[in-house]
Motif scaffolding. Structure first.
Motif, mmCIF file in Angstrom:
data_model
loop_
_atom_site.group_PDB
_atom_site.id
_atom_site.type_symbol
_atom_site.label_atom_id
_atom_site.label_comp_id
_atom_site.label_asym_id
_atom_site.label_seq_id
_atom_site.Cartn_x
_atom_site.Cartn_y
_atom_site.Cartn_z
ATOM 1 N N GLY A 92 30.047 36.187 46.641
ATOM 2 C CA GLY A 92 30.931 36.252 46.705
ATOM 3 C C GLY A 92 32.948 35.163 47.530
ATOM 4 N N SER A 93 33.886 35.105 46.985
ATOM 5 C CA SER A 93 35.229 34.554 47.167
ATOM 6 C C SER A 93 35.147 34.306 48.429
ATOM 7 C CB SER A 93 36.284 34.870 46.828
ATOM 8 O OG SER A 93 36.670 36.394 46.999
ATOM 9 N N PRO A 123 24.088 29.178 39.631
ATOM 10 C CA PRO A 123 24.244 30.706 39.246
ATOM 11 C C PRO A 123 23.551 31.406 37.872
ATOM 12 C CG PRO A 123 25.819 28.714 38.642
ATOM 13 C CD PRO A 123 24.611 28.211 39.237
ATOM 14 N N ALA A 129 26.703 39.251 41.188
ATOM 15 C CA ALA A 129 27.961 38.425 40.691
ATOM 16 C C ALA A 129 28.776 38.181 41.349
ATOM 17 C CB ALA A 129 28.734 40.078 39.554
ATOM 18 N N ALA A 130 28.551 38.723 42.889
ATOM 19 C CA ALA A 130 28.707 37.937 43.832
ATOM 20 C C ALA A 130 28.543 36.824 43.891
ATOM 21 C CB ALA A 130 28.926 39.116 45.249
ATOM 22 N N VAL A 133 29.513 34.073 41.549
ATOM 23 C CA VAL A 133 30.606 33.312 41.805
ATOM 24 C C VAL A 133 31.055 32.907 42.685
ATOM 25 C CG1 VAL A 133 33.028 34.159 42.732
ATOM 26 C CG2 VAL A 133 32.056 35.984 41.333
ATOM 27 N N GLN A 136 28.843 28.856 41.100
ATOM 28 C CA GLN A 136 29.575 28.768 40.359
ATOM 29 C C GLN A 136 31.160 27.798 40.741
ATOM 30 O OE1 GLN A 136 28.731 28.050 36.975
ATOM 31 N NE2 GLN A 136 30.342 26.671 36.925
ATOM 32 N N ALA A 137 31.679 28.816 41.936
ATOM 33 C CA ALA A 137 33.162 28.043 42.430
ATOM 34 C C ALA A 137 32.901 26.582 43.295
ATOM 35 C CB ALA A 137 33.368 29.766 43.103
#
Length: 451
Positions: A92-93, A123, A129-130, A133, A136-137
């Motif tokens: 997650g972000s 990724p 999904a988190a 994210v 990839q960030a």
């Protein structure tokens, strides 16, 4: 050819003027020199609370003889020449704030030629999904930070696939060393070992046979010299018209010369037969020969198109097929070997007046990606380097303004040298680099276009 801007900025007034104009001030990049340490100084190792590779990374640094600092130690990272952050396990972000907190107070303290290496998950293998994210960030962070550091410092991302724990050493050591001086903003995926996996050695090519095309001069001669220094016996290939120069290059490094036009109809058979009969095969084959015939497509002749496609791509296809074909005793390229192709930033971003060259160099990337999984069963790794603007005889003939633009349009503000490409080829050819295959390493100082 001399870099006039670097000479101008070697003094205080010139440097100050460029800074006022907002122009990147190029610095002399610390490159590897035989007999000197590969690494610039201590490494500060940090990571997330969920990172799984901290002990592995610490062990690699300790084996390399690099002093390891840790977040929370006295001095809080001051004096570190490199930063390594274990970002595996991020999800997650919100978790990305840990990377900010680690790097934010330290990036301005990096010395000339500092290094930043982020180690993260792949990724697609992140599990949620988190996690995808966050994984990839890391790429956007890496490429952006590489454009901010200045003073010859670089930033890279190592993506550790499942099963890559034991194969991280060679990539991490290369990216932290002076050998990667002109590599920045790159993403390297490290997987499980392909084939046999020897431990790192002082002479990684000892007892091996290596062939390099286009070896009479320039990048090819540098590649041959480095691999010979690593213990390999070199077969240097180039055009019959360059026989005298080729033989001098081969003699200088203790190798042998084979004068052959790689586009000749019988070239694949001649090369394969020479390698099989004289050396019982080859361990590393470097496709380095290349030409340009630059012209816009509307003005380009069919001969100019055909020449560039045949030298840069067609010959590589045909020779590679001959090396991989079954024969007496098996293929000419031995099990556990390596193929390295020389692509180009022109094949990634494209250049005006280079539709022929761009198509050929992009085609090489397709060849690498197709051959890598097909060759993995024999332990053969297939990779490519993609040079940017490199100081060679070819670039020295460019018009002044075009040459200066090529030199400056990257994060390091200068052209690379043939040895920079050679160091990347050396790394991709190293049998200890068993977890990297099917990839393209850009040796471009982090080109501002297409990379």
């Amino acid at each position: 050819m001399a870099d006039v801007l670097r000479r101008f900025t070697s003094g205080g007034p010139g440097r100050a003027l460029l800074r006022r104009l907002g122009v990147q001030v190029p610095v002399a990049l610390p490159r590897h020199e035989p007999g000197r340490p590969e690494f610039t100084g201590p490494v500060l190792l940090g990571g997330t609370g969920s990172g799984r590779l901290g002990p592995v990374l610490a062990g690699i640094l300790q084996r390399a003889g690099v002093p390891v600092l840790r977040t929370g130690d006295p001095g809080d990272g001051s004096g570190a020449a490199a930063l390594v952050f274990d970002a595996t396990g991020l999800a997650g972000s919100a978790g990305l704030a840990q990377l900010y907190e680690f790097a934010h107070p330290l990036v301005r303290q990096l010395p000339l030629g500092g290094r930043v290496v982020i180690v993260g998950d792949v990724p697609g293998a992140a599990g949620s999904a988190a996690a995808a994210v966050a994984a990839q960030a890391l790429e956007g962070f890496t490429r952006s930070l590489g454009k901010e550091l200045g003073r010859g410092s670089t930033c890279q991302l190592l993506r550790a696939a499942p099963g890559a724990t034991e194969t991280l050493e060679a990539p991490l050591r290369f990216l932290l060393s002076r050998r990667s001086a002109y590599v920045s903003g790159q993403v390297v995926r490290v997987g499980p070992p392909v084939g046999a996996f020897p431990p790192p050695a002082g002479a990684p090519q000892a007892g091996r046979v290596v062939a390099v095309t286009g070896a009479a001069r320039g990048i090819g001669a540098e590649v041959a010299g480095l691999l010979a220094r690593d213990g390999a016996h070199l077969i240097c290939l180039d055009l019959p018209s360059r026989r005298e120069e080729l033989e001098r290059t081969a003699a200088r490094i203790g190798g042998t010369a084979l004068a052959v036009d790689v586009t000749g109809a019988d070239a694949p058979e001649v090369i394969a037969a020479h390698l099989r009969e004289r050396h019982a095969g080859v361990d590393v084959f470097v496709h380095n020969a290349g030409v340009t015939r630059d012209r816009t497509l509307a003005r380009m002749s069919r001969a100019e198109w055909d020449t560039v496609l045949d030298v840069n791509l067609g010959a590589v296809e045909r020779i590679t097929a001959a090396l991989l074909a079954d024969g007496p005793g098996g293929p000419v390229l031995r099990d556990g070997g390596a193929l390295v192709c020389t692509s180009s930033i022109g094949g990634i971003a494209g250049n005006r007046g280079q539709t022929n060259y761009g198509a050929a160099k992009a085609g090489l990337i397709g060849l690498v990606r197709a051959l890598a999984p097909a060759s993995a069963g024999r332990g053969v790794r297939v990779n490519a380097v993609a040079p940017g603007f490199i100081e060679t005889d070819m670039t020295a003939r460019m018009p002044l303004l075009v040459r200066e633009a090529g030199r400056r349009m990257n994060s390091l503000g200068q052209a690379g040298l043939p040895v920079d490409v050679a160091e990347a080829v050396r790394w991709l050819a190293d049998p200890a680099n068993a977890g990297v295959t099917g990839q393209v390493l850009r040796v471009c100082g982090q080109s501002l276009i297409g990379a």
